[in-house]
Motif scaffolding. Structure first.
Motif, PDB file in Angstrom:
ATOM      1  N   ALA A 150      56.156 -30.189  84.541  1.00 23.57           N
ATOM      2  CA  ALA A 150      55.630 -31.486  84.098  1.00 23.57           C
ATOM      3  C   ALA A 150      56.014 -31.765  82.644  1.00 23.57           C
ATOM      4  CB  ALA A 150      54.106 -31.507  84.262  1.00 23.57           C
ATOM      5  N   LYS A 151      55.937 -30.748  81.779  1.00 25.88           N
ATOM      6  CA  LYS A 151      56.310 -30.936  80.371  1.00 25.88           C
ATOM      7  C   LYS A 151      57.798 -31.230  80.234  1.00 25.88           C
ATOM      8  CE  LYS A 151      52.679 -27.949  78.494  1.00 25.88           C
ATOM      9  NZ  LYS A 151      52.393 -26.676  77.764  1.00 25.88           N
ATOM     10  N   ILE A 152      58.626 -30.497  80.982  1.00 27.18           N
ATOM     11  CA  ILE A 152      60.075 -30.712  80.918  1.00 27.18           C
ATOM     12  C   ILE A 152      60.440 -32.106  81.406  1.00 27.18           C
ATOM     13  CG2 ILE A 152      62.284 -30.007  81.929  1.00 27.18           C
ATOM     14  CD1 ILE A 152      61.246 -27.121  81.873  1.00 27.18           C
ATOM     15  N   ASN A 153      59.835 -32.543  82.514  1.00 25.90           N
ATOM     16  CA  ASN A 153      60.126 -33.877  83.046  1.00 25.90           C
ATOM     17  C   ASN A 153      59.684 -34.978  82.089  1.00 25.90           C
ATOM     18  OD1 ASN A 153      61.315 -32.974  85.424  1.00 25.90           O
ATOM     19  ND2 ASN A 153      59.371 -32.863  86.520  1.00 25.90           N
ATOM     20  N   SER A 154      58.554 -34.763  81.423  1.00 29.74           N
ATOM     21  CA  SER A 154      58.076 -35.755  80.463  1.00 29.74           C
ATOM     22  C   SER A 154      59.042 -35.866  79.275  1.00 29.74           C
ATOM     23  CB  SER A 154      56.676 -35.369  79.965  1.00 29.74           C
ATOM     24  OG  SER A 154      56.221 -36.279  78.992  1.00 29.74           O
ATOM     25  N   ILE A 155      59.502 -34.744  78.771  1.00 27.39           N
ATOM     26  CA  ILE A 155      60.463 -34.750  77.668  1.00 27.39           C
ATOM     27  C   ILE A 155      61.762 -35.419  78.110  1.00 27.39           C
ATOM     28  CG2 ILE A 155      61.898 -33.265  76.205  1.00 27.39           C
ATOM     29  CD1 ILE A 155      59.563 -31.265  76.181  1.00 27.39           C
ATOM     30  N   HIS A 156      62.200 -35.101  79.326  1.00 26.66           N
ATOM     31  CA  HIS A 156      63.436 -35.682  79.852  1.00 26.66           C
ATOM     32  C   HIS A 156      63.324 -37.207  79.957  1.00 26.66           C
ATOM     33  CE1 HIS A 156      67.039 -36.192  82.263  1.00 26.66           C
ATOM     34  NE2 HIS A 156      66.330 -36.838  83.162  1.00 26.66           N
ATOM     35  N   GLU A 157      62.195 -37.708  80.398  1.00 26.61           N
ATOM     36  CA  GLU A 157      61.998 -39.160  80.514  1.00 26.61           C
ATOM     37  C   GLU A 157      62.088 -39.836  79.151  1.00 26.61           C
ATOM     38  OE1 GLU A 157      58.301 -39.741  82.453  1.00 26.61           O
ATOM     39  OE2 GLU A 157      58.984 -38.979  84.399  1.00 26.61           O
ATOM     40  N   HIS A 158      61.479 -39.220  78.135  1.00 31.09           N
ATOM     41  CA  HIS A 158      61.556 -39.778  76.779  1.00 31.09           C
ATOM     42  C   HIS A 158      63.000 -39.769  76.270  1.00 31.09           C
ATOM     43  CE1 HIS A 158      57.331 -39.919  76.931  1.00 31.09           C
ATOM     44  NE2 HIS A 158      57.059 -38.697  76.468  1.00 31.09           N
ATOM     45  N   GLN A 159      63.725 -38.672  76.544  1.00 32.71           N
ATOM     46  CA  GLN A 159      65.116 -38.595  76.106  1.00 32.71           C
ATOM     47  C   GLN A 159      65.985 -39.638  76.792  1.00 32.71           C
ATOM     48  OE1 GLN A 159      65.749 -34.493  77.102  1.00 32.71           O
ATOM     49  NE2 GLN A 159      65.484 -33.789  74.991  1.00 32.71           N
ATOM     50  N   GLU A 160      65.766 -39.855  78.092  1.00 31.99           N
ATOM     51  CA  GLU A 160      66.519 -40.865  78.822  1.00 31.99           C
ATOM     52  C   GLU A 160      66.231 -42.266  78.277  1.00 31.99           C
ATOM     53  OE1 GLU A 160      68.860 -40.609  81.633  1.00 31.99           O
ATOM     54  OE2 GLU A 160      68.922 -38.796  80.393  1.00 31.99           O
ATOM     55  N   ILE A 162      65.489 -42.999  75.203  1.00 34.25           N
ATOM     56  CA  ILE A 162      66.225 -43.123  73.941  1.00 34.25           C
ATOM     57  C   ILE A 162      67.701 -43.375  74.209  1.00 34.25           C
ATOM     58  CG2 ILE A 162      66.978 -41.867  71.884  1.00 34.25           C
ATOM     59  CD1 ILE A 162      64.285 -40.431  71.909  1.00 34.25           C
ATOM     60  N   ASN A 163      68.274 -42.617  75.147  1.00 30.52           N
ATOM     61  CA  ASN A 163      69.698 -42.767  75.456  1.00 30.52           C
ATOM     62  C   ASN A 163      70.024 -44.129  76.054  1.00 30.52           C
ATOM     63  OD1 ASN A 163      70.145 -40.154  74.564  1.00 30.52           O
ATOM     64  ND2 ASN A 163      69.956 -39.256  76.606  1.00 30.52           N
ATOM     65  N   ASN A 164      69.056 -44.734  76.736  1.00 27.90           N
ATOM     66  CA  ASN A 164      69.257 -46.043  77.352  1.00 27.90           C
ATOM     67  C   ASN A 164      68.883 -47.187  76.416  1.00 27.90           C
ATOM     68  OD1 ASN A 164      70.148 -44.897  79.765  1.00 27.90           O
ATOM     69  ND2 ASN A 164      68.063 -44.753  80.584  1.00 27.90           N
ATOM     70  N   ASN A 165      68.858 -46.892  75.120  1.00 25.39           N
ATOM     71  CA  ASN A 165      68.574 -47.911  74.099  1.00 25.39           C
ATOM     72  C   ASN A 165      67.249 -48.626  74.361  1.00 25.39           C
ATOM     73  OD1 ASN A 165      71.032 -47.466  72.685  1.00 25.39           O
ATOM     74  ND2 ASN A 165      72.107 -48.666  74.236  1.00 25.39           N
TER      75      ASN A 165
END
Length: 402
Positions: A150-160, A162-165
């Motif tokens: 759950a923590k990894i997926n949450s971090i990944h969503e935030h990173q995506e 950012i990458n998607n402007n």
């Protein structure tokens, strides 16, 4: 021993080179301590049964043993994870979550080297430097537990995002609303000529673009802060059964001279672990050791201790509160039986250990207990050791585990 320091510096430099900044990469708290095979073979490890886990690319250990912790530490070493140390890019969490043996092997294969100095003060006995070399890898390990996923997926969503402007929330920003109203008023003002209207609209459009960029930057900054907070205490916890293999040997140098060297110990062992995914872990070990020179300190010096083979078996119980992930306690018992010498009695090692995470990828552990022989102390069979370990190279690429 200067070559050891050169190698260590080269390792740290390589970590800095191969782990450049990337929006999808975080610096996780990945250190598992203590876990050095070399320290284990040297008989100076704070625990004989090491808990498996994900590793940093490079870890260094310094230990102060006995003597009321007043002497300069004489035991030190390092452990490297070649797959990530000589990387082209950080390992991803999708790779780390794999249960395939080839992935597990390359992600857990470590090489360790340790040095222990035996100083005989006020005697005519020679001084010895023991160098331990070992390798270790996991044969089997489970996937991440639900909380880690759950923590990894949450971090990944935030990173995506950012990458998607990611865009800021334009609809509720009062400054931007005022600019939009001003633009409407200018567009609807019939008293302004076309030239003046065009100039004013260009000015207000510039202000709107600047404000939107500010809101976008603020949104990205908020997401980065969330990533920072979520990754601060992220540990790659796994639930289930682990099986690790380790092997290595010890070379003894008399008076720190290469011409006066001999192999003093060889060994290999299996460590099985059941992690409940909560506060408790249960570990067991089966270890074979071959010692060409000696096995126990012998005050009477009458035992023929050449070519000794021993078999160790034991268990360890670890308690670490999952909600805090800072302080852990463990106790272990290890029984050593001599396979080919009836003149030497079997013996026990019983140890209590406390470990505290003093910072990201840093840990301090204190050990107290009874050892097999006098390898760490001057009197009796008591272990008292303070061990500090620090890890480098813990950047990981966050991928969704859904």
């Amino acid at each position: 021993m200067k070559y050891i320091y050169i190698l260590a510096i080269s390792c740290i430099y390589n970590l800095a080179y191969c782990q450049e900044e990337n929006n999808n990469v975080i610096d996780a708290d990945a250190l598992v301590a203590p876990s050095s095979v070399a320290f284990n073979l040297l008989g100076i490890s704070t625990s004989s049964i090491d808990k498996p886990g994900d590793l940093t690319s490079f870890a260094a250990s310094i230990q102060n043993a006995s003597n009321n912790f007043t002497s300069i530490p004489s035991n030190y070493g390092f452990e490297i994870l070649p797959y990530t140390l000589f990387c082209e890019q950080p390992m991803s969490t999708t790779e780390l979550n794999s249960e395939k043996f080839k992935d597990i092997f390359k992600q857990t294969f470590t090489f360790s080297l340790g040095i222990s100095n035996e100083l005989e003060e006020n005697t005519e006995l020679p001084q010895f430097t023991n160098v331990g070399i070992g390798v270790k890898f996991s044969i089997f390990r489970p996937k991440f537990d639900d909380d880690t996923k759950a923590k990894i997926n949450s971090i990944h969503e935030h990173q995506e995002a950012i990458n998607n402007n990611t865009k800021g929330n334009y609809d509720v920003d009062l400054v931007l609303i005022d600019y939009e109203n001003m633009r409407k008023n200018i567009s609807n003002n019939k008293d302004l000529g076309e030239y003046d209207k065009e100039i004013r609209l260009n000015q207000i459009n510039t202000l709107i673009a600047i404000r939107r960029q500010q809101l976008d930057n603020e949104a990205k900054s908020d997401l980065k802060e969330k990533i920072k907070n979520e990754s601060k205490d992220l540990k790659f916890n796994r639930k289930g059964f682990f099986l690790d293999f380790a092997a290595g040997g010890v070379i003894q140098f008399q008076d720190q001279t290469f011409n006066k060297s001999s192999v003093s110990k060889l060994g290999s062992w299996l460590t099985g672990t059941w992690d409940t995914g909560k506060d408790w872990s249960f570990l067991g070990i089966a270890r074979y050791l071959y010692q060409p020179d000696k096995i126990f300190a012998d005050d009477m010096d009458i035992l023929d201790a050449k070519n000794i083979s021993t078999l160790d078996g034991g268990i360890r119980i670890i308690y670490k509160e999952q909600s805090k992930q800072k302080l852990s306690f463990s106790t272990e018992g290890l029984y050593r039986s001599v396979l080919n010498k009836n003149t030497i009695d079997s013996s026990w090692r019983v140890v209590l250990n406390a470990s505290y995470d003093i910072g990201k990828n840093q840990a301090l552990s204190l050990t107290f207990g009874k050892d097999f022989d006098n390898s760490l102390i001057k009197d009796g069979n008591l272990i008292t050791a303070l061990n500090y370990i620090i890890g480098f190279g813990s950047k990981r690429n966050m991928n969704s585990l859904l």
